[in-house]
Design a protein around this motif. Structure first.
Motif, PDB file in Angstrom:
ATOM      1  N   PHE A  87       0.836  -1.206   0.000  1.00 23.94           N
ATOM      2  CA  PHE A  87       0.000   0.000   0.000  1.00 23.94           C
ATOM      3  C   PHE A  87       0.870   1.255   0.000  1.00 23.94           C
ATOM      4  N   ILE A  88       1.875   1.287   0.876  1.00 24.88           N
ATOM      5  CA  ILE A  88       2.754   2.449   0.950  1.00 24.88           C
ATOM      6  C   ILE A  88       3.535   2.612  -0.353  1.00 24.88           C
ATOM      7  N   THR A  89       3.997   1.504  -0.922  1.00 26.90           N
ATOM      8  CA  THR A  89       4.712   1.571  -2.205  1.00 26.90           C
ATOM      9  C   THR A  89       3.824   2.179  -3.279  1.00 26.90           C
ATOM     10  N   GLY A  90       2.572   1.756  -3.313  1.00 27.12           N
ATOM     11  CA  GLY A  90       1.641   2.302  -4.305  1.00 27.12           C
ATOM     12  C   GLY A  90       1.442   3.798  -4.149  1.00 27.12           C
ATOM     13  N   ILE A  91       1.289   4.263  -2.911  1.00 27.50           N
ATOM     14  CA  ILE A  91       1.101   5.701  -2.677  1.00 27.50           C
ATOM     15  C   ILE A  91       2.344   6.487  -3.091  1.00 27.50           C
ATOM     16  N   VAL A  92       3.524   5.967  -2.752  1.00 24.21           N
ATOM     17  CA  VAL A  92       4.773   6.660  -3.117  1.00 24.21           C
ATOM     18  C   VAL A  92       4.887   6.787  -4.638  1.00 24.21           C
ATOM     19  N   ILE A  93       4.610   5.692  -5.351  1.00 23.24           N
ATOM     20  CA  ILE A  93       4.672   5.734  -6.824  1.00 23.24           C
ATOM     21  C   ILE A  93       3.645   6.734  -7.354  1.00 23.24           C
ATOM     22  N   PHE A  94       2.439   6.721  -6.785  1.00 17.99           N
ATOM     23  CA  PHE A  94       1.392   7.654  -7.214  1.00 17.99           C
ATOM     24  C   PHE A  94       1.829   9.099  -6.995  1.00 17.99           C
ATOM     25  N   LEU A  95       2.445   9.386  -5.849  1.00 19.57           N
ATOM     26  CA  LEU A  95       2.882  10.756  -5.562  1.00 19.57           C
ATOM     27  C   LEU A  95       4.014  11.192  -6.482  1.00 19.57           C
ATOM     28  N   VAL A  96       4.938  10.284  -6.767  1.00 18.12           N
ATOM     29  CA  VAL A  96       6.018  10.604  -7.712  1.00 18.12           C
ATOM     30  C   VAL A  96       5.415  10.952  -9.071  1.00 18.12           C
ATOM     31  N   TRP A 177      -0.439  18.357  -7.852  1.00 17.76           N
ATOM     32  CA  TRP A 177       0.347  18.590  -6.639  1.00 17.76           C
ATOM     33  C   TRP A 177      -0.505  18.545  -5.374  1.00 17.76           C
ATOM     34  N   MET A 178      -1.815  18.743  -5.493  1.00 21.30           N
ATOM     35  CA  MET A 178      -2.679  18.665  -4.310  1.00 21.30           C
ATOM     36  C   MET A 178      -2.684  17.255  -3.719  1.00 21.30           C
ATOM     37  N   ASN A 179      -2.235  16.263  -4.515  1.00 19.62           N
ATOM     38  CA  ASN A 179      -2.188  14.887  -4.014  1.00 19.62           C
ATOM     39  C   ASN A 179      -1.093  14.680  -2.975  1.00 19.62           C
ATOM     40  N   VAL A 180      -0.077  15.524  -2.992  1.00 17.03           N
ATOM     41  CA  VAL A 180       1.083  15.306  -2.126  1.00 17.03           C
ATOM     42  C   VAL A 180       0.713  15.325  -0.645  1.00 17.03           C
ATOM     43  N   PRO A 181       0.039  16.366  -0.130  1.00 19.66           N
ATOM     44  CA  PRO A 181      -0.312  16.328   1.305  1.00 19.66           C
ATOM     45  C   PRO A 181      -1.269  15.193   1.647  1.00 19.66           C
ATOM     46  N   LEU A 182      -2.193  14.868   0.730  1.00 22.57           N
ATOM     47  CA  LEU A 182      -3.125  13.766   0.979  1.00 22.57           C
ATOM     48  C   LEU A 182      -2.381  12.441   1.048  1.00 22.57           C
ATOM     49  N   GLY A 183      -1.434  12.251   0.140  1.00 20.05           N
ATOM     50  CA  GLY A 183      -0.659  11.019   0.130  1.00 20.05           C
ATOM     51  C   GLY A 183       0.217  10.877   1.360  1.00 20.05           C
ATOM     52  N   ILE A 184       0.825  11.987   1.792  1.00 17.75           N
ATOM     53  CA  ILE A 184       1.675  11.947   2.991  1.00 17.75           C
ATOM     54  C   ILE A 184       0.838  11.599   4.223  1.00 17.75           C
ATOM     55  N   LEU A 185      -0.362  12.185   4.332  1.00 14.85           N
ATOM     56  CA  LEU A 185      -1.254  11.851   5.443  1.00 14.85           C
ATOM     57  C   LEU A 185      -1.605  10.357   5.428  1.00 14.85           C
ATOM     58  N   SER A 186      -1.842   9.823   4.226  1.00 14.24           N
ATOM     59  CA  SER A 186      -2.184   8.406   4.108  1.00 14.24           C
ATOM     60  C   SER A 186      -1.025   7.520   4.563  1.00 14.24           C
TER      61      SER A 186
END
Length: 504
Positions: A87-96, A177-186
């Motif tokens: 799950f964390i790997t997926g979020i990191v790839i999504f944020l990149v 870029w609005m995804n970045v804070p949401l992804g970090i919170l996740s």
């Protein structure tokens, strides 16, 4: 609902804070779900800045293609190595991918970076649903399905609005870029508040099966995306893609039968909950894409309604969906999974009847009522399918089982868009060549573009406009007959669900 749940492993006892983890999952689901719609209102600005209109559709397709082909793979990996790391790997790839999309200078760059976004999104949604299946009992899970259904409904409604506001008052790059804070919170929420016990044993990854799956499904989806648009259905490109799909699928099935830990265990499909639920999910996914794609065409092109009215007829579907999912969560344990799915199938069927009886005199209210009924049906049936699938397998298979259902929904959307779009084009072309068209070659398939552009309809002679609208009505009526057939298949599918659970 308890505030925490104890999950044991061999070395320690840790507490998972379920409310905080659930909030984290909702945020991550919203982040990836809204990405499908928020870009729609920003695309004119993006194309205006970077040019490359020929790649317009691929900005959308690249994301959905990569998400679809990776969803089952991530599901299997989460079963092997745990939900949290995948799950964390997926979020990191999504944020990149999100950051790179915002930095894009050309349309080619944007398409490539949207592929990276989709690569990450393929992990987020199915694993979030799987974590819910792990943390909560079937009684609690039934209610929580309503929350997640609401996420999809809300994101589809506010996505275009948020995108429009960002473009109006800032730069389009902020929709990524609005995804970045949401992804970090996740990531923070899952790292600190979700704990799982994983058996420490050596696993083998089915690399061959995964590669064959990606190649075969990518070939099919590219054919569905490009067919009838960039390439003729009888073109050499289409022939090659279909050959690759057929050959790749054959090799994939052969590989899965002999792999020690197959990427997609074929015995899953011997489970009636999974076979029936996924088949009905496939057809219901095609229904949703058919209505969301072609209701606006009817409202704006045939009745002359505004984009706002067309949007309203779709919004009521996303209102009905979470309401029904919430109700299903409270009733499903009282009346059973199968009855709830059947009720959903009946509502979808009733909603489809509104569209085959739709004519210009009935207007948007009739279409909106049908849309609402379909939304109610989706809320009931999809909740029942997901709960039954997760409840019919053991934990070590829950990730790939959940991912298979979400994959079938994505595939159904792609197939539905191609199939129903093909029906529309074929039906309108047949009208153009028939005696119902008194204007001959004056009317063509391109005439639909003029009718759908409200700023240009006043430039079309009244008689020609009437003929085009008549032809579009006939073509869309054919599309809605296709939706009715899919609704019947969905409704019949719910009747084949087993009456009792096969596992606890």
């Amino acid at each position: 609902m308890n505030q925490s749940v104890v999950i044991e492993n061999k070395s320690s006892v840790k507490k998972t804070h379920r409310p905080l983890v659930l909030a984290t999952l909702v945020i991550s689901m919203f982040m990836t779900a809204i990405e499908m719609t928020i870009i729609s209102t920003a695309m004119p600005s993006i194309v205006g800045e970077m040019r490359g209109f020929t790649l317009y559709s691929w900005v959308f397709s690249a994301f959905s293609l990569m998400q679809a082909v990776t969803t089952p793979i991530y599901g299997k990996l989460s079963d092997l190595f745990g939900r949290k790391p995948i799950f964390i790997t997926g979020i990191v790839i999504f944020l990149v991918g999100s950051v790179l999309c915002g930095l894009s200078k050309t349309m080619i760059m944007l398409v490539i970076f949207r592929l990276i976004q989709g690569l990450g999104a393929g992990a987020v949604q199915p694993i979030a649903m799987t974590i819910v299946g792990d943390m909560f009992t079937v009684e609690e899970r039934a209610k929580i399905q309503g929350y997640f259904s609401s996420v999809f409904g809300i994101s589809s409604v506010i996505g275009p609005i948020v995108g429009g506001v960002i473009v109006q008052y800032s730069h389009w790059s902020w929709i990524f870029w609005m995804n970045v804070p949401l992804g970090i919170l996740s990531i923070i929420g899952v790292v600190f508040f979700f704990h799982e016990g994983i058996d420490k044993q050596k696993h083998t990854i089915d690399y061959t099966g995964s590669i064959l799956f990606v190649i075969s499904i990518s070939s099919l989806m590219i054919a569905l995306i490009q067919g009838g648009v960039a390439w003729s259905w009888t073109s050499p490109q289409m022939f090659c893609l279909l050959v690759v799909f057929i050959l790749g699928t054959w090799l994939f099935l052969k590989q899965e039968r002999r792999a020690s830990e197959p990427m997609m265990p074929l015995q899953l499909w011997q489970n009636r909950y999974i076979a029936v639920g996924n088949t009905a999910t496939f057809t219901s996914g095609a229904i949703v894409i058919g209505l969301t794609s072609f209701i606006p065409a009817y409202i704006q092109g045939v009745t002359g309604g505004s984009a706002f009215i067309a949007g309203f007829t779709l919004t009521v579907m996303t209102v009905g969906w979470p309401i029904a999912a919430w109700v299903a969560g409270h009733l499903i344990l009282k009346i059973g999974i199968r009855p709830m799915a059947v009720i959903g199938g009946i509502f979808i069927f009733i909603g489809s009847l509104f569209f085959i009886t739709l004519d210009p005199s009935k207007g948007s209210l009739w279409a909106g009522t049908g849309s609402f009924m379909v939304g109610i049906g989706m809320g009931f049936s999809n909740s029942a399918f997901m709960i039954s699938i997760q409840n019919s397998v053991q934990r070590q298979m829950r990730g790939v089982a959940t991912a298979s259902n979400m994959f079938m929904r994505l595939l159904g959307s792609s197939v539905g868009a191609a199939l129903l779009g093909g029906i529309l084009n074929f039906s309108f072309k047949r009208f153009v060549l028939s005696s119902d068209n008194p204007l001959g070659n004056t009317v063509s398939i391109d005439s639909i573009n003029q009718v759908l552009d409200s700023s240009k309809t006043h430039q079309i002679p009244a008689r020609e406009l009437h003929v085009i609208q008549h032809g579009l009505t006939i073509a869309l009526h054919s599309v809605y007959w296709g939706v009715l057939v899919l609704a019947v298949i969905t409704m019949l599918g719910t009747l084949f669900l087993p009456k009792t659970r096969n596992t606890a």
